[in-house]
Design a protein around this motif. Structure first.
Motif, PDB file in Angstrom:
ATOM      1  N   GLU A 107       7.598  94.307  49.367  1.00  0.00           N
ATOM      2  CA  GLU A 107       8.973  93.862  49.121  1.00  0.00           C
ATOM      3  C   GLU A 107       9.759  93.728  50.420  1.00  0.00           C
ATOM      4  OE1 GLU A 107      10.957  96.257  46.169  1.00  0.00           O
ATOM      5  OE2 GLU A 107       9.140  96.422  44.968  1.00  0.00           O
ATOM      6  N   ILE A 108       9.145  94.045  51.533  1.00  0.00           N
ATOM      7  CA  ILE A 108       9.806  94.000  52.831  1.00  0.00           C
ATOM      8  C   ILE A 108       9.421  92.701  53.536  1.00  0.00           C
ATOM      9  CG2 ILE A 108      10.078  95.147  55.062  1.00  0.00           C
ATOM     10  CD1 ILE A 108      11.137  96.743  52.582  1.00  0.00           C
ATOM     11  N   ALA A 109      10.423  91.962  54.018  1.00  0.00           N
ATOM     12  CA  ALA A 109      10.177  90.719  54.753  1.00  0.00           C
ATOM     13  C   ALA A 109      10.863  90.800  56.108  1.00  0.00           C
ATOM     14  CB  ALA A 109      10.712  89.523  53.965  1.00  0.00           C
ATOM     15  N   TYR A 110      10.191  90.324  57.115  1.00  0.00           N
ATOM     16  CA  TYR A 110      10.746  90.284  58.458  1.00  0.00           C
ATOM     17  C   TYR A 110      11.095  88.849  58.810  1.00  0.00           C
ATOM     18  CZ  TYR A 110       8.726  94.922  59.088  1.00  0.00           C
ATOM     19  OH  TYR A 110       8.398  96.240  58.958  1.00  0.00           O
ATOM     20  N   GLY A 111      12.130  88.673  59.576  1.00  0.00           N
ATOM     21  CA  GLY A 111      12.495  87.343  60.034  1.00  0.00           C
ATOM     22  C   GLY A 111      13.459  87.427  61.190  1.00  0.00           C
ATOM     23  N   SER A 112      13.735  86.289  61.776  1.00  0.00           N
ATOM     24  CA  SER A 112      14.606  86.256  62.948  1.00  0.00           C
ATOM     25  C   SER A 112      16.062  86.509  62.589  1.00  0.00           C
ATOM     26  CB  SER A 112      14.466  84.916  63.665  1.00  0.00           C
ATOM     27  OG  SER A 112      14.784  83.856  62.774  1.00  0.00           O
ATOM     28  N   SER A 113      16.443  86.206  61.353  1.00  0.00           N
ATOM     29  CA  SER A 113      17.815  86.458  60.908  1.00  0.00           C
ATOM     30  C   SER A 113      17.863  86.374  59.390  1.00  0.00           C
ATOM     31  CB  SER A 113      18.782  85.433  61.511  1.00  0.00           C
ATOM     32  OG  SER A 113      18.563  84.151  60.930  1.00  0.00           O
ATOM     33  N   SER A 114      18.913  86.949  58.815  1.00  0.00           N
ATOM     34  CA  SER A 114      19.061  86.860  57.358  1.00  0.00           C
ATOM     35  C   SER A 114      19.269  85.410  56.942  1.00  0.00           C
ATOM     36  CB  SER A 114      20.210  87.747  56.863  1.00  0.00           C
ATOM     37  OG  SER A 114      21.424  87.388  57.492  1.00  0.00           O
ATOM     38  N   THR A 115      19.955  84.635  57.777  1.00  0.00           N
ATOM     39  CA  THR A 115      20.173  83.218  57.472  1.00  0.00           C
ATOM     40  C   THR A 115      18.839  82.488  57.366  1.00  0.00           C
ATOM     41  OG1 THR A 115      22.291  83.272  58.623  1.00  0.00           O
ATOM     42  CG2 THR A 115      21.308  81.101  58.256  1.00  0.00           C
ATOM     43  N   MET A 116      17.948  82.719  58.313  1.00  0.00           N
ATOM     44  CA  MET A 116      16.651  82.045  58.287  1.00  0.00           C
ATOM     45  C   MET A 116      15.809  82.521  57.105  1.00  0.00           C
ATOM     46  SD  MET A 116      14.637  79.758  59.294  1.00  0.00           S
ATOM     47  CE  MET A 116      15.562  79.153  60.671  1.00  0.00           C
ATOM     48  N   LEU A 117      15.876  83.807  56.784  1.00  0.00           N
ATOM     49  CA  LEU A 117      15.120  84.307  55.637  1.00  0.00           C
ATOM     50  C   LEU A 117      15.594  83.667  54.336  1.00  0.00           C
ATOM     51  CD1 LEU A 117      14.854  88.068  56.605  1.00  0.00           C
ATOM     52  CD2 LEU A 117      12.966  86.444  56.432  1.00  0.00           C
ATOM     53  N   VAL A 118      16.911  83.527  54.167  1.00  0.00           N
ATOM     54  CA  VAL A 118      17.440  82.883  52.958  1.00  0.00           C
ATOM     55  C   VAL A 118      17.038  81.415  52.922  1.00  0.00           C
ATOM     56  CG1 VAL A 118      19.556  82.191  51.761  1.00  0.00           C
ATOM     57  CG2 VAL A 118      19.322  84.518  52.635  1.00  0.00           C
ATOM     58  N   ALA A 141      26.540  86.794  62.406  1.00  0.00           N
ATOM     59  CA  ALA A 141      25.193  86.274  62.139  1.00  0.00           C
ATOM     60  C   ALA A 141      24.465  85.892  63.421  1.00  0.00           C
ATOM     61  CB  ALA A 141      25.276  85.070  61.209  1.00  0.00           C
ATOM     62  N   GLY A 142      25.201  85.715  64.515  1.00  0.00           N
ATOM     63  CA  GLY A 142      24.577  85.368  65.783  1.00  0.00           C
ATOM     64  C   GLY A 142      23.875  86.538  66.440  1.00  0.00           C
ATOM     65  N   GLY A 143      24.095  87.729  65.936  1.00  0.00           N
ATOM     66  CA  GLY A 143      23.427  88.881  66.509  1.00  0.00           C
ATOM     67  C   GLY A 143      24.290  90.121  66.420  1.00  0.00           C
ATOM     68  N   SER A 144      23.712  91.219  66.726  1.00  0.00           N
ATOM     69  CA  SER A 144      24.432  92.483  66.741  1.00  0.00           C
ATOM     70  C   SER A 144      23.871  93.341  67.863  1.00  0.00           C
ATOM     71  CB  SER A 144      24.321  93.188  65.387  1.00  0.00           C
ATOM     72  OG  SER A 144      22.978  93.448  65.076  1.00  0.00           O
ATOM     73  N   GLN A 145      24.597  94.351  68.227  1.00  0.00           N
ATOM     74  CA  GLN A 145      24.167  95.227  69.316  1.00  0.00           C
ATOM     75  C   GLN A 145      23.014  96.104  68.848  1.00  0.00           C
ATOM     76  OE1 GLN A 145      25.272  94.517  72.299  1.00  0.00           O
ATOM     77  NE2 GLN A 145      26.307  92.934  71.122  1.00  0.00           N
ATOM     78  N   CYS A 146      22.171  96.443  69.773  1.00  0.00           N
ATOM     79  CA  CYS A 146      20.965  97.187  69.443  1.00  0.00           C
ATOM     80  C   CYS A 146      20.999  98.577  70.064  1.00  0.00           C
ATOM     81  CB  CYS A 146      19.757  96.418  69.948  1.00  0.00           C
ATOM     82  SG  CYS A 146      18.198  97.003  69.283  1.00  0.00           S
ATOM     83  N   VAL A 147      20.467  99.531  69.343  1.00  0.00           N
ATOM     84  CA  VAL A 147      20.349 100.900  69.820  1.00  0.00           C
ATOM     85  C   VAL A 147      19.293 100.940  70.934  1.00  0.00           C
ATOM     86  CG1 VAL A 147      19.714 103.248  69.123  1.00  0.00           C
ATOM     87  CG2 VAL A 147      20.995 101.780  67.558  1.00  0.00           C
ATOM     88  N   ALA A 148      19.585 101.649  72.005  1.00  0.00           N
ATOM     89  CA  ALA A 148      18.681 101.716  73.152  1.00  0.00           C
ATOM     90  C   ALA A 148      17.285 102.193  72.746  1.00  0.00           C
ATOM     91  CB  ALA A 148      19.257 102.628  74.232  1.00  0.00           C
ATOM     92  N   ALA A 149      17.202 103.161  71.850  1.00  0.00           N
ATOM     93  CA  ALA A 149      15.891 103.674  71.435  1.00  0.00           C
ATOM     94  C   ALA A 149      15.055 102.589  70.756  1.00  0.00           C
ATOM     95  CB  ALA A 149      16.069 104.870  70.502  1.00  0.00           C
TER      96      ALA A 149
END
Length: 117
Positions: free
Chosen positions: A81-92, A25-33
């Motif tokens: 139906e699409i929501a953006y947020g800093s993390s799934s934890t914060m969205l919940v 939940a602290g983060g994940s690796q991101c694709v360079a593109a």
């Protein structure tokens, strides 16, 4: 179709570091593109959305195309139906706070166990 695992790994620059990333939940690796697209957006079109000047129109369309891509990926009926947020934890957390006044005694909220405890 055969998955080219070396190509997939190559898309994640952090994987060349020699470290093992146990994403959480602290983060994940991101694709360079993805990083490249975000940098391009922030450096070239990060302006007020919804205005009528040209760079704002471009910026608004870029954000809208992201929502549309997410709608398609998740098979949502609408981008609403699409929501953006800093993390799934914060969205919940935000969702829980938004509906807490409407929850009545005896009602239940059912959750699944995919998130950490």
């Amino acid at each position: 179709m055969t998955l080219d695992i070396q190509s997939v790994r190559g898309a994640f620059p952090a994987l060349t570091s020699g470290f093992l990333f146990g994403d959480n939940a602290g983060g994940s690796q991101c694709v360079a593109a993805v990083v490249d697209r975000i940098a391009d957006y922030l450096l070239n079109t990060n302006v007020q959305l919804g205005a009528d000047y040209s760079v704002s129109v471009v910026s608004t369309n870029r954000v809208a195309s992201g929502a549309e891509a997410a709608r398609e990926l998740f098979n949502a009926e609408s981008v609403d139906e699409i929501a953006y947020g800093s993390s799934s934890t914060m969205l919940v957390e935000n969702l829980a706070r938004a509906i807490e006044a409407d929850i009545q005694p005896g009602e239940e909220i059912v959750i699944t166990g995919e998130h950490e405890y």
